[in-house]
Design an enzyme around this catalytic site. Structure first.
Site, PDB file in Angstrom:
ATOM      1  N   GLY A 190       4.517   2.397  -0.310  1.00 50.88           N
ATOM      2  CA  GLY A 190       4.891   1.192  -1.053  1.00 50.88           C
ATOM      3  C   GLY A 190       6.290   1.323  -1.611  1.00 50.88           C
ATOM      4  N   SER A 191       6.525   0.661  -2.720  1.00 48.93           N
ATOM      5  CA  SER A 191       7.885   0.611  -3.263  1.00 48.93           C
ATOM      6  C   SER A 191       8.240   1.911  -3.979  1.00 48.93           C
ATOM      7  CB  SER A 191       7.999  -0.558  -4.239  1.00 48.93           C
ATOM      8  OG  SER A 191       7.096  -0.391  -5.311  1.00 48.93           O
ATOM      9  N   GLY A 204       6.222   4.278  -6.624  1.00 52.44           N
ATOM     10  CA  GLY A 204       6.188   5.715  -6.330  1.00 52.44           C
ATOM     11  C   GLY A 204       6.520   6.535  -7.575  1.00 52.44           C
ATOM     12  N   GLU A 250       5.298   7.601   0.658  1.00 49.05           N
ATOM     13  CA  GLU A 250       6.137   7.010   1.704  1.00 49.05           C
ATOM     14  C   GLU A 250       6.741   5.765   1.085  1.00 49.05           C
ATOM     15  OE1 GLU A 250       7.512   5.266   3.981  1.00 49.05           O
ATOM     16  OE2 GLU A 250       6.555   5.530   5.933  1.00 49.05           O
ATOM     17  N   CYS A 269       9.121  -0.446   6.590  1.00 48.87           N
ATOM     18  CA  CYS A 269       9.842   0.499   5.722  1.00 48.87           C
ATOM     19  C   CYS A 269      11.082   1.045   6.403  1.00 48.87           C
ATOM     20  CB  CYS A 269       8.908   1.620   5.276  1.00 48.87           C
ATOM     21  SG  CYS A 269       8.094   2.464   6.626  1.00 48.87           S
TER      22      CYS A 269
HETATM   23  P1  NAI Z   1       4.097  -2.193  -4.422  1.00 49.69           P
HETATM   24  O1  NAI Z   1       4.696  -0.829  -4.328  1.00 49.69           O
HETATM   25  O2  NAI Z   1       3.870  -2.789  -5.763  1.00 49.69           O
HETATM   26  O3  NAI Z   1       2.672  -2.206  -3.684  1.00 49.69           O
HETATM   27  C1  NAI Z   1       2.165  -1.221  -2.832  1.00 49.69           C
HETATM   28  C2  NAI Z   1       0.767  -0.796  -3.251  1.00 49.69           C
HETATM   29  O4  NAI Z   1       0.839  -0.167  -4.528  1.00 49.69           O
HETATM   30  C3  NAI Z   1      -0.226  -1.949  -3.415  1.00 49.69           C
HETATM   31  O5  NAI Z   1      -1.494  -1.537  -2.959  1.00 49.69           O
HETATM   32  C4  NAI Z   1      -0.261  -2.147  -4.907  1.00 49.69           C
HETATM   33  O6  NAI Z   1      -1.457  -2.715  -5.373  1.00 49.69           O
HETATM   34  C5  NAI Z   1      -0.126  -0.726  -5.406  1.00 49.69           C
HETATM   35  N1  NAI Z   1       0.350  -0.589  -6.781  1.00 49.69           N
HETATM   36  C6  NAI Z   1       1.123  -1.444  -7.489  1.00 49.69           C
HETATM   37  N2  NAI Z   1       1.328  -0.987  -8.726  1.00 49.69           N
HETATM   38  C7  NAI Z   1       0.672   0.188  -8.826  1.00 49.69           C
HETATM   39  C8  NAI Z   1       0.511   1.156  -9.864  1.00 49.69           C
HETATM   40  N3  NAI Z   1       1.073   1.001 -11.051  1.00 49.69           N
HETATM   41  N4  NAI Z   1      -0.209   2.261  -9.602  1.00 49.69           N
HETATM   42  C9  NAI Z   1      -0.761   2.449  -8.392  1.00 49.69           C
HETATM   43  N5  NAI Z   1      -0.662   1.578  -7.387  1.00 49.69           N
HETATM   44  C10 NAI Z   1       0.049   0.451  -7.591  1.00 49.69           C
HETATM   45  O7  NAI Z   1       4.990  -3.153  -3.558  1.00 49.69           O
HETATM   46  P2  NAI Z   1       5.200  -4.728  -3.759  1.00 49.69           P
HETATM   47  O8  NAI Z   1       5.496  -5.045  -5.195  1.00 49.69           O
HETATM   48  O9  NAI Z   1       4.074  -5.425  -3.140  1.00 49.69           O
HETATM   49  O10 NAI Z   1       6.521  -4.990  -2.903  1.00 49.69           O
HETATM   50  C11 NAI Z   1       7.792  -4.932  -3.525  1.00 49.69           C
HETATM   51  C12 NAI Z   1       8.796  -4.277  -2.638  1.00 49.69           C
HETATM   52  O11 NAI Z   1       8.406  -2.930  -2.388  1.00 49.69           O
HETATM   53  C13 NAI Z   1       8.972  -4.869  -1.271  1.00 49.69           C
HETATM   54  O12 NAI Z   1       9.818  -5.976  -1.270  1.00 49.69           O
HETATM   55  C14 NAI Z   1       9.557  -3.724  -0.525  1.00 49.69           C
HETATM   56  O13 NAI Z   1      10.932  -3.620  -0.779  1.00 49.69           O
HETATM   57  C15 NAI Z   1       8.864  -2.522  -1.127  1.00 49.69           C
HETATM   58  N6  NAI Z   1       7.721  -2.104  -0.291  1.00 49.69           N
HETATM   59  C16 NAI Z   1       7.923  -1.088   0.587  1.00 49.69           C
HETATM   60  C17 NAI Z   1       6.916  -0.715   1.448  1.00 49.69           C
HETATM   61  C18 NAI Z   1       7.107   0.390   2.419  1.00 49.69           C
HETATM   62  O14 NAI Z   1       6.402   0.442   3.426  1.00 49.69           O
HETATM   63  N7  NAI Z   1       8.004   1.310   2.180  1.00 49.69           N
HETATM   64  C19 NAI Z   1       5.636  -1.410   1.478  1.00 49.69           C
HETATM   65  C20 NAI Z   1       5.481  -2.429   0.463  1.00 49.69           C
HETATM   66  C21 NAI Z   1       6.520  -2.751  -0.359  1.00 49.69           C
END
Ligand code: NAI
Ligand code: MG
Length: 504
Positions: free
Chosen positions: A255-256, A260, A277, A311
Site C-alpha cells: 500500500g502507501s 507503511g 511493499e 506500484c
Molecule cells: P492505503 O495505504 O491507505 O491502503 C492500503 C491498505 O492499507 C488497505 O487495505 C487499507 O485498508 C489499509 N490501511 C489503511 N490505513 C491503515 C492503517 N492505519 N493500518 C493498517 N492498515 C491500513 O492506500 P490508499 O489510501 O487506498 O491509496 C493512497 C495512495 O497510496 C495511492 O494513490 C497510491 O499512491 C498509494 N498506493 C500504493 C499501492 C502500491 O501498490 N504500492 C497500493 C495502494 C495505494
C-alpha cells in the site's frame, strides 16, 4: 466530456449468485459471520457508480476473533502436522479452483475495481493462480542445514551436532491494496501457506469482493479452519488493530508509504516481522539508440496499464534530447489510441480509476503541473465532475522539483523530460526517495547493464517494463519498502530459523 456508463451485470452465474447473496460476511474459522454489531459498508462499480454489494464492516472485536482463530489453527494438528506434500497439493488445488472460476473472479474484479476485462481475465486472475502453483512446489523443499562448528569447549570425547530447522513465522496479518486485489492477496497467501503460517487477510475496503470469493474457494479446497481468516473493513480500524495486535507475528503489507510508516510504528509493541511493499516513482530511461518501435508501446504499457494504478508504473520518462520530440509525439499517439469505457465492455482498453476520489487526486496533480508551466501533450482531463475516469496523460517539460515528477500519482500520468549524458539520466533516475523499479530502453548491452547497476531500485527492466513472474523477487529499495515477495526470497519472509546445537 462526460461519461455516462450504465450499470453492468456479470454474465457468469457464479458472480451473479455471489453478488445476490449479500451482505457479504467475514470469514473466521471457516465460518461466515456478520460483523460484531452488524455494521456494513457499500462497495461500488467505479465505472457506473452502481452499488454492487454491502459488506460486513469488521470491528476490532472481529479482528481479535480472527487472530484468535489463526493462533489456534497454528497448533491444530490438522494444519501443524499436515505433511509438506499435502500442503503443496492444497496450494495446487487452490490454483486449480482459481482457474476453474477465472471468468467469475475476473468479472467480480472488473466490476469492483474498474480494470479492463483483459487485465483481469488474461493477466491478474491467471497470475493469482500461478502464485499458488509456484509455492505449491516449494512446500516440500523447505530445508534446514547441518552445520559443522568450530566450537572447542565441549567436554573431551564429545562432539557437537548442530543443525537448523525452518519454522513458520506464525500468525500473519496480510493487508492488501485495491489496485490488483486478488493478485495481491495471492502474493501473500501462497508463500504464507507454503511456510505453514496462518493468516488474517484484510482486503482494501474499496475492493473486497474477490478476496471473499477466494475465501469460499479456500474452504472448498479443504483448508483447515482458522488457517485463513478474512476480515473486511477499514484500514484505520481493522488494519490498525491487526498491526498492533500482540498475537500477530508478522505483517505483510502492500500500500502507501504513509500507511507503511504507521505500520512500522504500530508493530513495535511485539516487534513484529514486517514486509512492506510501498509506493514508487519508477523511471524509464530512453537512451539515444533506443528502438522506438519497442520503447513507445513498452513505456506506454508501463504507465497506462491498469490506468497507472500499479506500484511499479513507469511514471517518469527521461528521454535523450535527440529523441525527445519524436518520443513525446509517439507516446501521445499511444495514449490517445486507448479507448476508455466500462471494463466489462469488449472494446475497452482502460477502465476507470478505482474511485472518483482517486480521479480527483490525479486531476489535482495534473492541474498543478499545468499551472507550473508543464505541457500537456495528451489527455490531462477527468471525464466529468464526479467521474472516476481520467484520460491517459503525457506531460512534457516537467521539472525535477514538480510534484508530478516526485510523488506517486497512481493514475495514468507520465512526466517526461530530457537528458544529454548517461550520467545525467542516472542522477535523475536516482533523484527520488523511492526505489521500486526502473526501465532502460537501449540497444547497447553495456549501457543497459551499467545503468542497471547504477539505478537504486528493486527491479530494473531492460527493453520492457512491468514484467512479472512468481519466480522473480520483487521488492523496494529506499522508501519503497522492506523485504521481498516472490521467488525463494519471498518465502524466507514467512520462515524463522531455529538453530539446534547438541553435545553428543
Ligand atoms: P492505503 O495505504 O491507505 O491502503 C492500503 C491498505 O492499507 C488497505 O487495505 C487499507 O485498508 C489499509 N490501511 C489503511 N490505513 C491503515 C492503517 N492505519 N493500518 C493498517 N492498515 C491500513 O492506500 P490508499 O489510501 O487506498 O491509496 C493512497 C495512495 O497510496 C495511492 O494513490 C497510491 O499512491 C498509494 N498506493 C500504493 C499501492 C502500491 O501498490 N504500492 C497500493 C495502494 C495505494
Ligand atoms: Mg469497489
Amino acid at each position: 466530456m462526460t461519461f455516462h456508463i450504465p450499470p453492468h451485470r456479470p454474465k457468469t452465474p457464479g458472480a451473479q449468485a455471489f453478488l445476490t447473496d449479500a451482505p457479504k460476511k467475514l470469514l473466521i474459522a471457516n465460518e461466515w459471520h456478520d460483523a460484531a454489531g452488524g455494521g456494513t459498508f457499500a462497495t461500488h462499480d467505479p465505472a457506473s457508480g452502481a452499488l454492487l454489494a454491502q459488506i460486513a464492516e469488521g470491528t476490532t472485536a472481529d479482528a481479535g476473533s480472527a487472530v484468535a482463530a489463526a493462533r489456534a489453527a497454528l497448533s491444530d494438528p490438522a494444519w501443524r502436522d499436515m505433511k509438506p506434500s499435502q500442503r503443496g497439493r492444497l496450494l495446487w488445488t487452490i490454483a486449480d479452483l482459481i482457474e476453474a472460476h477465472a471468468d467469475e473472479l475476473a468479472e467480480l474484479e472488473t466490476l469492483d475495481q474498474g480494470k479492463s476485462w483483459a487485465t483481469s481475465r488474461m493477466a491478474e486472475i491467471p497470475a493469482a493462480a500461478e502464485q499458488f502453483r509456484y509455492y505449491a512446489g516449494f512446500a516440500n523443499k523447505i530445508l534446514g542445514q547441518t552445520i559443522p562448528t568450530s566450537i572447542g569447549y565441549h567436554p573431551p570425547g564429545k562432539k557437537i551436532f548442530a543443525y537448523t530447522a525452518r519454522e513458520p513465522v506464525g500468525v500473519v496479518a496480510a493487508i492488501t491494496p485495491w489496485n490488483s486485489p486478488l493478485l495481491m492477496a495471492a502474493m501473500k497467501l501462497a508463500p504464507a501457506l507454503c511456510a505453514g503460517c496462518t493468516v488474517v487477510l484484510k482486503p482494501a475496503e474499496e475492493t473486497s469482493l474477490t478476496a471473499l470469493r477466494l475465501g469460499e474457494l479456500l474452504i472448498e479446497a479443504g483448508l483447515p479452519a482458522g488457517v485463513v481468516n478474512i476480515v473486511t473493513g477499514f484500514g484505520a480500524v481493522v488494519g490498525a488493530h491487526l498491526t498492533a495486535h500482540r498475537d500477530v507475528d508478522k505483517v505483510a503489507f502492500t500500500g502507501s508509504t504513509e500507511v507503511g510508516r504507521m505500520i512500522v510504528a504500530a508493530a513495535q509493541g511485539n516487534l513484529k516481522k514486517l514486509t512492506l511493499e510501498l509506493g514508487g516513482k519508477s523511471p524509464a530511461i530512453v537512451m539515444p539508440d533506443a528502438d522506438l518501435d519497442l520503447a513507445l508501446p513498452g513505456v506506454a504499457r508501463g504507465i497506462f496499464a491498469n490506468s497507472g494504478q500499479v506500484c511499479v508504473a513507469g511514471s517518469r520518462a527521461y528521454v535523450h534530447s535527440s529523441l525527445h520530440d519524436a518520443f513525446v509525439e509517439g507516446l501521445a499517439r499511444e495514449a490517445s489510441r486507448l479507448r476508455l469505457g466500462h471494463g466489462l465492455d469488449s472494446d475497452t482498453d482502460l477502465g476507470p480509476l478505482v474511485s472518483a476520489g482517486q480521479a480527483a487526486r490525479v486531476a489535482a496533480y495534473v492541474d498543478e503541473g499545468k499551472a507550473d508551466g508543464a505541457d500537456i501533450a495528451a489527455g490531462g482531463t477527468r471525464l466529468g465532475a464526479d467521474s472516476a475516469f481520467f484520460s491517459p496523460t503525457v506531460v512534457a517539460g516537467v521539472r525535477p522539483d514538480m510534484r508530478l515528477m516526485r510523488e506517486e500519482i497512481f493514475g495514468p500520468v507520465i512526466a517526461v523530460t530530457t537528458f544529454d549524458e548517461p550520467e545525467e539520466a542516472l542522477a535523475h533516475a536516482n533523484d527520488t526517495d523511492y526505489g521500486l523499479a526502473a526501465s532502460v530502453w537501449t540497444q547497447d548491452l553495456s549501457a543497459a547493464h551499467r545503468l542497471a547497476a547504477g539505478i537504486r531500485a528493486g527491479t530494473v527492466w531492460i527493453n520492457c517494463h512491468s514484467y512479472f513472474s512468481p519466480e522473480l523477487p520483487k521488492g523496494g529499495h529506499g522508501e519503497s519498502g522492506w523485504g521481498y515477495e516472490n521467488g525463494a526470497q519471498g518465502l524466507e519472509n514467512y520462515l524463522e530459523t531455529k538453530t539446534v546445537c547438541a553435545v553428543i
